[in-house]
Design a protein around this motif. Structure first.
Motif, PDB file in Angstrom:
ATOM      1  N   GLN A 211       0.835  -1.215   0.000  1.00  0.00           N
ATOM      2  CA  GLN A 211       0.000   0.000   0.000  1.00  0.00           C
ATOM      3  C   GLN A 211       0.859   1.250   0.000  1.00  0.00           C
ATOM      4  O   GLN A 211       0.503   2.258  -0.628  1.00  0.00           O
ATOM      5  CB  GLN A 211      -0.930  -0.012   1.217  1.00  0.00           C
ATOM      6  CG  GLN A 211      -2.062  -1.017   1.112  1.00  0.00           C
ATOM      7  CD  GLN A 211      -2.916  -1.072   2.362  1.00  0.00           C
ATOM      8  OE1 GLN A 211      -2.445  -0.804   3.465  1.00  0.00           O
ATOM      9  NE2 GLN A 211      -4.187  -1.407   2.202  1.00  0.00           N
ATOM     10  N   ALA A 212       1.987   1.194   0.699  1.00  0.00           N
ATOM     11  CA  ALA A 212       2.893   2.343   0.723  1.00  0.00           C
ATOM     12  C   ALA A 212       3.424   2.633  -0.674  1.00  0.00           C
ATOM     13  O   ALA A 212       3.544   3.800  -1.080  1.00  0.00           O
ATOM     14  CB  ALA A 212       4.043   2.082   1.690  1.00  0.00           C
ATOM     15  N   GLU A 213       3.736   1.585  -1.426  1.00  0.00           N
ATOM     16  CA  GLU A 213       4.223   1.773  -2.791  1.00  0.00           C
ATOM     17  C   GLU A 213       3.121   2.322  -3.693  1.00  0.00           C
ATOM     18  O   GLU A 213       3.380   3.166  -4.555  1.00  0.00           O
ATOM     19  CB  GLU A 213       4.745   0.450  -3.358  1.00  0.00           C
ATOM     20  CG  GLU A 213       5.356   0.568  -4.740  1.00  0.00           C
ATOM     21  CD  GLU A 213       6.502   1.574  -4.779  1.00  0.00           C
ATOM     22  OE1 GLU A 213       6.511   2.414  -5.714  1.00  0.00           O
ATOM     23  OE2 GLU A 213       7.367   1.538  -3.891  1.00  0.00           O
ATOM     24  N   MET A 214       1.904   1.876  -3.481  1.00  0.00           N
ATOM     25  CA  MET A 214       0.777   2.375  -4.283  1.00  0.00           C
ATOM     26  C   MET A 214       0.531   3.850  -4.007  1.00  0.00           C
ATOM     27  O   MET A 214       0.128   4.601  -4.900  1.00  0.00           O
ATOM     28  CB  MET A 214      -0.479   1.571  -3.961  1.00  0.00           C
ATOM     29  CG  MET A 214      -0.425   0.128  -4.432  1.00  0.00           C
ATOM     30  SD  MET A 214      -1.722  -0.897  -3.691  1.00  0.00           S
ATOM     31  CE  MET A 214      -3.193  -0.150  -4.396  1.00  0.00           C
ATOM     32  N   ALA A 215       0.783   4.285  -2.778  1.00  0.00           N
ATOM     33  CA  ALA A 215       0.561   5.688  -2.418  1.00  0.00           C
ATOM     34  C   ALA A 215       1.737   6.573  -2.779  1.00  0.00           C
ATOM     35  O   ALA A 215       1.585   7.793  -2.883  1.00  0.00           O
ATOM     36  CB  ALA A 215       0.292   5.791  -0.920  1.00  0.00           C
ATOM     37  N   ALA A 216       2.905   5.984  -2.994  1.00  0.00           N
ATOM     38  CA  ALA A 216       4.122   6.766  -3.235  1.00  0.00           C
ATOM     39  C   ALA A 216       4.018   7.709  -4.417  1.00  0.00           C
ATOM     40  O   ALA A 216       4.409   8.876  -4.306  1.00  0.00           O
ATOM     41  CB  ALA A 216       5.312   5.819  -3.406  1.00  0.00           C
ATOM     42  N   PRO A 217       3.499   7.312  -5.567  1.00  0.00           N
ATOM     43  CA  PRO A 217       3.407   8.249  -6.696  1.00  0.00           C
ATOM     44  C   PRO A 217       2.555   9.462  -6.371  1.00  0.00           C
ATOM     45  O   PRO A 217       2.877  10.581  -6.740  1.00  0.00           O
ATOM     46  CB  PRO A 217       2.757   7.391  -7.796  1.00  0.00           C
ATOM     47  CG  PRO A 217       3.081   5.994  -7.426  1.00  0.00           C
ATOM     48  CD  PRO A 217       3.058   5.979  -5.917  1.00  0.00           C
TER      49      PRO A 217
END
Length: 234
Positions: A211-217
């Motif tokens: 989820q953190a990677e999905m929110a990063a952009p």
């Protein structure tokens, strides 16, 4: 109980007789259980044979050596791991599950396999310095596990930034597997490999990393807009 084809292993004398196959399977099963509480060096062939009601001569008529016996145990654990990966590809639950459920199911499967072969895996890890080839088979399984899980998880993570998401998935499994390996090798606590809470927390950990990677952009774009706004106000 293993079937005849499943006992066709390097270093294991083949047998077509049912009783002989049953003795071979019993020796392998008993050794895997004994390794849960004993190291490979502590594993006594005499004690193993007494446990299954076989003679030491019967053991060496089936296995070329203790080393060949342990290689057979590792081969069986690897085969079970390969079978689990095959079942994972065909698991219909994964096709319809969301990211949270996928993370839970994938970690549950990995944890279950490690629990089932805890003693054999620990013994292989303990001899990694002297016989690195013993752990290489399981490293290959770990890579295959990530490779098979990646497209499933990517489908639930949405489009875009595929490379970054793929990297996040690989790291997520590195965290999961590293924690499980440390648990069977050192058991540092507070949770053991046998605690249900272990797989629950690791499943949640994997989910949070993805989820953190999905929110990063979104975070990066937001920061970029703020910088542009500051420049325009300067």
């Amino acid at each position: 109980m293993q079937q005849s084809a499943e006992l066709d292993l390097p270093g294991v004398t083949p047998s077509r007789q049912k009783r002989s196959r049953e003795t071979t399977a019993a020796l392998l099963q008993a050794g895997a259980e004994m390794l849960r509480t004993h190291s490979l060096a502590e594993l006594s062939i005499e004690a193993l044979c007494r446990q299954v009601g076989a003679t030491v001569g019967a053991f060496y008529s089936r296995f070329e050596s203790k080393d060949a016996y342990f290689n057979a145990l590792m081969a069986l654990a690897a085969r079970d791991g390969e079978s689990r990966l095959s079942r994972m590809k065909e698991d219909k639950r994964l096709a319809d599950a969301g990211l949270a459920e996928l993370s839970r199911l994938l970690v549950r499967g990995t944890t279950g396999w490690i629990r089932n072969h805890e003693g054999v895996l620990r013994a292989a890890l303990q001899h990694d310095d002297t016989r690195p080839d013993r752990w290489s088979t399981f490293k290959g399984l770990a890579r295959a596990n990530v490779a098979d899980a990646t497209p499933i998880l990517l489908g639930a993570m949405g489009r875009g930034n595929k490379a970054a998401k793929t990297r996040a998935i690989a790291f997520g499994f590195q965290v999961v597997l590293g924690t499980l390996v440390n648990a069977i090798l050192n058991d540092p606590g507070p949770l053991s490999i046998h605690d249900q809470e272990m797989e629950e927390r690791l499943g949640h950990c994997l989910l949070l990393l993805l989820q953190a990677e999905m929110a990063a952009p979104t975070i990066r774009r937001s920061r970029g807009r703020k910088k542009q706004l500051r420049r325009s106000q300067a």
